[in-house]
Design a protein around this motif. Structure first.
Motif, short mmCIF file in Angstrom:
data_model
loop_
_atom_site.label_atom_id
_atom_site.label_comp_id
_atom_site.label_asym_id
_atom_site.label_seq_id
_atom_site.Cartn_x
_atom_site.Cartn_y
_atom_site.Cartn_z
N LEU A 1 3.84 0.72 2.68
CA LEU A 1 3.92 -0.44 3.55
C LEU A 1 3.60 -1.67 2.72
O LEU A 1 2.70 -1.63 1.88
CB LEU A 1 2.92 -0.32 4.70
CG LEU A 1 3.05 0.96 5.52
CD1 LEU A 1 1.69 1.39 6.06
CD2 LEU A 1 4.03 0.76 6.65
N GLY A 2 4.33 -2.74 2.95
CA GLY A 2 4.09 -3.95 2.17
C GLY A 2 4.28 -5.20 3.00
O GLY A 2 4.76 -5.16 4.14
N GLU A 3 3.91 -6.32 2.41
CA GLU A 3 4.07 -7.61 3.06
C GLU A 3 5.15 -8.41 2.35
O GLU A 3 5.09 -8.63 1.14
CB GLU A 3 2.75 -8.39 3.04
CG GLU A 3 2.79 -9.67 3.84
CD GLU A 3 1.42 -10.28 4.03
OE1 GLU A 3 1.29 -11.21 4.85
OE2 GLU A 3 0.46 -9.84 3.36
N HIS A 4 6.17 -8.82 3.11
CA HIS A 4 7.27 -9.62 2.59
C HIS A 4 7.44 -10.84 3.48
O HIS A 4 7.72 -10.70 4.67
CB HIS A 4 8.57 -8.81 2.55
CG HIS A 4 9.77 -9.61 2.15
ND1 HIS A 4 10.05 -9.94 0.83
CD2 HIS A 4 10.75 -10.19 2.89
CE1 HIS A 4 11.15 -10.66 0.78
NE2 HIS A 4 11.60 -10.83 2.02
N ALA B 1 8.13 -1.42 5.83
CA ALA B 1 7.93 -0.10 5.24
C ALA B 1 9.00 0.15 4.19
O ALA B 1 10.12 -0.35 4.31
CB ALA B 1 7.98 0.97 6.32
N PHE B 2 8.66 0.91 3.16
CA PHE B 2 9.64 1.17 2.11
C PHE B 2 9.58 2.62 1.66
O PHE B 2 8.55 3.28 1.67
CB PHE B 2 9.41 0.25 0.90
CG PHE B 2 8.09 0.46 0.19
CD1 PHE B 2 7.95 1.39 -0.82
CD2 PHE B 2 6.97 -0.29 0.55
CE1 PHE B 2 6.74 1.59 -1.47
CE2 PHE B 2 5.76 -0.11 -0.09
CZ PHE B 2 5.63 0.83 -1.09
N ALA B 3 10.76 3.12 1.28
CA ALA B 3 10.90 4.42 0.63
C ALA B 3 11.89 4.21 -0.50
O ALA B 3 13.03 3.81 -0.26
CB ALA B 3 11.39 5.48 1.60
N ALA B 4 11.46 4.46 -1.73
CA ALA B 4 12.27 4.11 -2.89
C ALA B 4 12.32 5.25 -3.89
O ALA B 4 11.28 5.76 -4.33
CB ALA B 4 11.69 2.86 -3.57
N PHE C 1 0.87 -1.18 0.00
CA PHE C 1 0.00 0.00 0.00
C PHE C 1 0.90 1.22 0.00
O PHE C 1 1.73 1.39 0.90
CB PHE C 1 -0.90 0.02 1.23
CG PHE C 1 -1.82 1.21 1.29
CD1 PHE C 1 -3.10 1.14 0.77
CD2 PHE C 1 -1.39 2.42 1.83
CE1 PHE C 1 -3.95 2.24 0.80
CE2 PHE C 1 -2.22 3.53 1.86
CZ PHE C 1 -3.50 3.44 1.34
N GLU C 2 0.75 2.07 -1.00
CA GLU C 2 1.58 3.26 -1.09
C GLU C 2 0.90 4.45 -0.41
O GLU C 2 -0.30 4.68 -0.61
CB GLU C 2 1.89 3.61 -2.55
CG GLU C 2 2.82 2.60 -3.21
CD GLU C 2 3.27 3.03 -4.60
OE1 GLU C 2 3.02 4.20 -4.97
OE2 GLU C 2 3.88 2.20 -5.31
#
Length: 445
Positions: A293-296, A302-305, A275-276
């Motif tokens: 936020l994502g599921e791994h 959480a991610f910032a790219a 979910f962005e």
């Protein structure tokens, strides 16, 4: 959903919903604490019309597969306005969420504070803001859904400060309602779509999508999934690059190659769902900074790219917001670095490029959760370094990191632009150089 009552809305979102017993409120005068003429009769008519005894319905239910606390406004009850009773219910709902470690979903449709209760209604904004803060400090997520309309105090004290903000298409969203603001002030800035464009809303979600989106967010943010010290986010798999660059300029050229994998390639392979979030909450968005936020492997990360562009101040502020949210909730962070540097034109300076980059540096430095970084392309100066973990950084074989891009380095040294390749060699910016210098832990393969 905007035209239905609060209970109908809740039933569309949650299973096994159980209402909370309303808390006791001191004043029970028929016409309220101010003795407002006819106020008691107004409340009785609103109750008959809506089937509710107040403008909010609070309780807990199952959203997707997990429990959450819901606070649902009924605009049909005196315009969803908030007085002492409604304020007490909202505060009690947040207290319940904190005590039972459940996320909160606020379904807001409100014109603001209830005029018939005067300053005692207005003061509920402070109490609600305090309840939200106490809940945030306990690492409990708050998701707000802006329905039509969301104006005044409930936008400012409850919804706008939520961790994730969703909005119904076409909803009126503004601090000043249509009856109190300048009549010439109309259009997009006062709509859900305008708030999304201005970085104040994460996503526009229609009625059919809402239950599924909320179920996804509750799964990603539920405290039961985030218990215990967070383990660092695993590194993403890097593309197979058989050899390392022979020169600094070759490293730069590889990082700038059009066919090199970008952030989306890594995120698609890393997360089974994500979910962005969008926007810096201060008026700006930057599509060159993907955050969310994502599921791994069954865990929330959480991610910032960065996507290879020169990031704007809004991008840095959005990334800082993401890192702070992850730290608040105990979620590990993965950052993907890929930028030639921060935007440095006049508009970026007016928008506060320096303070925005400083804000991200501070968020990463202050994070108590582990931050893992993979440099996947260009690592250009402070605009890249602000998103980089100080102690958990790796690099791919088709990336580089430098104090500044070689062309700008040549200009600083007053050398001819044609000498940029030589400057690149002097900088020792290749992946293997960065390992030898101790800047990165290793080269991802």
């Amino acid at each position: 959903m905007a035209e239905t009552g609060a209970r109908v809305l809740v039933e569309a979102i949650a299973r096994r919903f159980e209402r909370f017993e309303p808390p006791a409120v001191a004043c029970r005068e028929p016409d309220g604490p101010l003795g407002w003429p006819g106020y008691g009769a107004q409340r009785e008519r609103a109750a008959r019309a809506t089937g509710s005894d107040e403008s909010v319905v609070c309780g807990r239910g199952v959203v997707g597969e997990l429990e959450a606390v819901l606070v649902a406004f009924d605009f049909g009850f005196l315009g969803g306005s908030v007085g002492q009773d409604a304020g007490a219910r909202i505060v009690a709902a947040f207290d319940h969420a904190r005590g039972h470690r459940l996320p909160v979903i606020s379904l807001v449709a409100s014109g603001g504070s209830r005029m018939q209760e005067g300053i005692l209604a207005l003061s509920q904004l402070q109490r609600i803001a305090e309840a939200c803060l106490r809940t945030r400090r306990e690492g409990i997520a708050h998701i707000a859904v802006l329905r039509n309309p969301t104006t005044g105090g409930m936008w400012a004290s409850l919804a706008a400060g939520a961790d994730v903000v969703l909005a119904q298409p076409g909803a009126a969203v503004a601090f000043g309602g249509t009856r109190v603001r300048d009549p010439r002030a109309t259009g997009e800035p006062f709509t859900a779509e305008g708030k999304f464009a201005d970085g104040q809303v994460d996503r526009i979600v229609d009625d059919a999508e809402l239950p599924g989106v909320l179920a996804e967010l509750v799964r990603l943010l539920h405290p039961s999934r985030l218990a215990g010290p967070p383990e660092p986010a695993p590194l993403p798999e890097a593309p197979d690059v058989p050899d390392l660059p022979a020169s600094g300029w070759e490293a730069v050229s590889r990082a700038r190659a059009a066919d090199r994998p970008r952030a989306g390639w890594y995120l698609d392979r890393y997360f089974s769902a994500r979910f962005e979030i969008s926007g810096d909450r201060a008026g700006g968005t930057d599509p060159g900074m993907l955050c969310g936020l994502g599921e791994h492997a069954g865990r929330t990360v959480a991610f910032a790219a960065q996507t290879g562009t020169a990031n704007t101040p809004a991008g840095f502020r959005t990334a800082a917001r993401l890192v702070r949210l992850a730290d608040q909730l105990g979620i590990p962070v993965l950052t993907l670095v890929d930028t030639p540097g921060a935007a440095n034109g006049a508009e970026a300076e007016r928008d506060g490029a320096g303070p925005a980059i400083a804000e991200l540096f501070t968020a990463v430095a202050a994070a108590r959760v582990p931050v893992t970084t993979l440099v996947i392309g260009e690592g250009g100066s402070g605009g890249a370094l602000a998103l980089t973990s100080p102690d958990r950084t790796w690099i791919t074989a088709d990336a580089y990191f430098a104090v500044i891009v070689p062309e700008s380095g040549a200009a600083i040294l007053k050398r001819d632009p044609s000498e940029a390749p030589e400057v690149a060699d002097l900088m020792r910016l290749r992946p293997q150089d960065l390992v030898a210098l101790g800047f990165v832990r290793g080269i991802a393969r």
